[in-house]
Design an enzyme around this catalytic site. Sequence first.
Site, PDB file in Angstrom:
ATOM      1  N   TYR A 125       1.003  -1.168   0.276  1.00 50.51           N
ATOM      2  CA  TYR A 125       0.112  -0.203  -0.052  1.00 50.51           C
ATOM      3  C   TYR A 125       0.722   1.173  -0.283  1.00 50.51           C
ATOM      4  CZ  TYR A 125      -3.345   3.126   1.740  1.00 50.51           C
ATOM      5  OH  TYR A 125      -4.315   4.096   1.906  1.00 50.51           O
TER       6      TYR A 125
ATOM      7  N   ASP B  34       9.443   2.605  -0.572  1.00 48.39           N
ATOM      8  CA  ASP B  34       8.034   3.191   0.425  1.00 48.39           C
ATOM      9  C   ASP B  34       8.928   3.166   1.798  1.00 48.39           C
ATOM     10  OD1 ASP B  34       5.934   3.922   2.578  1.00 48.39           O
ATOM     11  OD2 ASP B  34       4.870   3.553   0.597  1.00 48.39           O
TER      12      ASP B  34
ATOM     13  N   LYS C 230       4.687   8.756   8.682  1.00 47.22           N
ATOM     14  CA  LYS C 230       4.221   8.281  10.423  1.00 47.22           C
ATOM     15  C   LYS C 230       5.032   9.027  11.124  1.00 47.22           C
ATOM     16  CE  LYS C 230       1.965   3.816   8.170  1.00 47.22           C
ATOM     17  NZ  LYS C 230       0.425   4.417   9.001  1.00 47.22           N
TER      18      LYS C 230
END
Length: 431
Positions: free
Chosen positions: A146, A241, A269
Amino acid sequence: MPLSHRRSHLLQEKAEAVFPGGVNSPVRAFRSVGGEPPFLTHAEGAWLYDEDGNRYLDLFGSWGPMILGHAFPSVVEAIRDAAGRSASFGASTAAEASLAALVQKCFPSVEKLRFVSSGTEACMSAIRLARGFTGGDFIIKFEGCYHGHSDAMLVKAGSGVATLGIPGSAGVPAETVMHTLALPFNDLDAVRAAFAARPDQIACVILEPIVGNAGTIPPAPGYLEGLREITRQHGALLILDEVMTGFRVTLGGAQRLYNIQPDLTTLGKIIGGGLPCGAFGGRAEIMNHLAPLGPVYQAGTLSGNPLAMAAGIATLEHLIANEKAIYPQINQTTAEIAEGVATIAREAGVTLTTNQVGSMFTWFFTNTPVTDFATAATSDTAAFGRFHRAMLEAGVWLPPSQFEAAFVSAAHTPQDVAFVLNAARTALGHD
Ligand code: PMP
């Protein structure tokens, strides 16, 4: 006596009247595990508190950012201080360069970077930049990974897309995803074949170097090295990522753990210490293709937001200063939880496949080794749902999907480990 969720239930009813599914991000709705989500009021360290006065040991850490635990004093103080000087300027501040310097210290591959407000933006912008830099239109991603909810990335995606069992998303025209090639993870031959079929047309390969969004799946030995070699041979960019793995599996992310030098890295994050923040960065030669220096456009009203910078700086400063204590400790705590529960499950006649890298882990309800999305999908998601509900009732908050990683923070203590193992004994009917 079962926990009361009376106030949360009333709030859920109200929320459903205004938010689709009652939520502002789909997996929060607990649809795949069943039951209603408790509404939270506050959290401290490793503990979450809800509207009905229940408390839960946190094993999802706001999906990753809260590596220091909740309401960490220096982070709270930094946010307060920044807020007192204005929440936003939309102009440059010294804090942006300060956070950038900390990021570069952790990620030497990031020569230049740009701050954005989410992981979605970081990945979307990195892909546009890769296309603008190489001139290629095609991008390779992997099933179950994702990279946020930008149109081109919603192909065989993980996280909520996998949780809801949908291949992509309505509202994304076929033309928009015709250049997105989704290949199985951990399969270099599939990547070689894709490059052979489209020489000189592939801009980049983007991946979660350790998948978190299909549940935790480590890269097979040699896989990342293989991707590095193939992309280099073909003049395509390798984008790691590290929105989830950055500052998590080591201070320098998965690229440090596996010694891989990507062309671009995306972050999110932890970098914002719980505030909305992301970043993408890499080789200066590539980053200089961004506006205003180059032709690739990218912008953001709240990019480099002073509150997010302050929270990020306080978080990274603490991680850097205490690296040698924090990382071995959280990895050890995670191993004790992950393996402890796996043992309890085995004794209760339930076979789990437990994948762990550092302080991220997943219990897959399958006895098949999980190495890609197809094997993750062999999990018994109904059994996971029952386990999730029973653990919540016993006071442990797990990510509410089989296809999400669980996280441990520096605030988790040995007593907390014992608490999780006790909860698992109850949840798995092995008192
Ligand atoms: N990439 C990865 C690896 C992620 O885990 C996530 C979020 N879970 C994203 C991108 C998107 O980040 P955000 O939710 O901040 O847009």
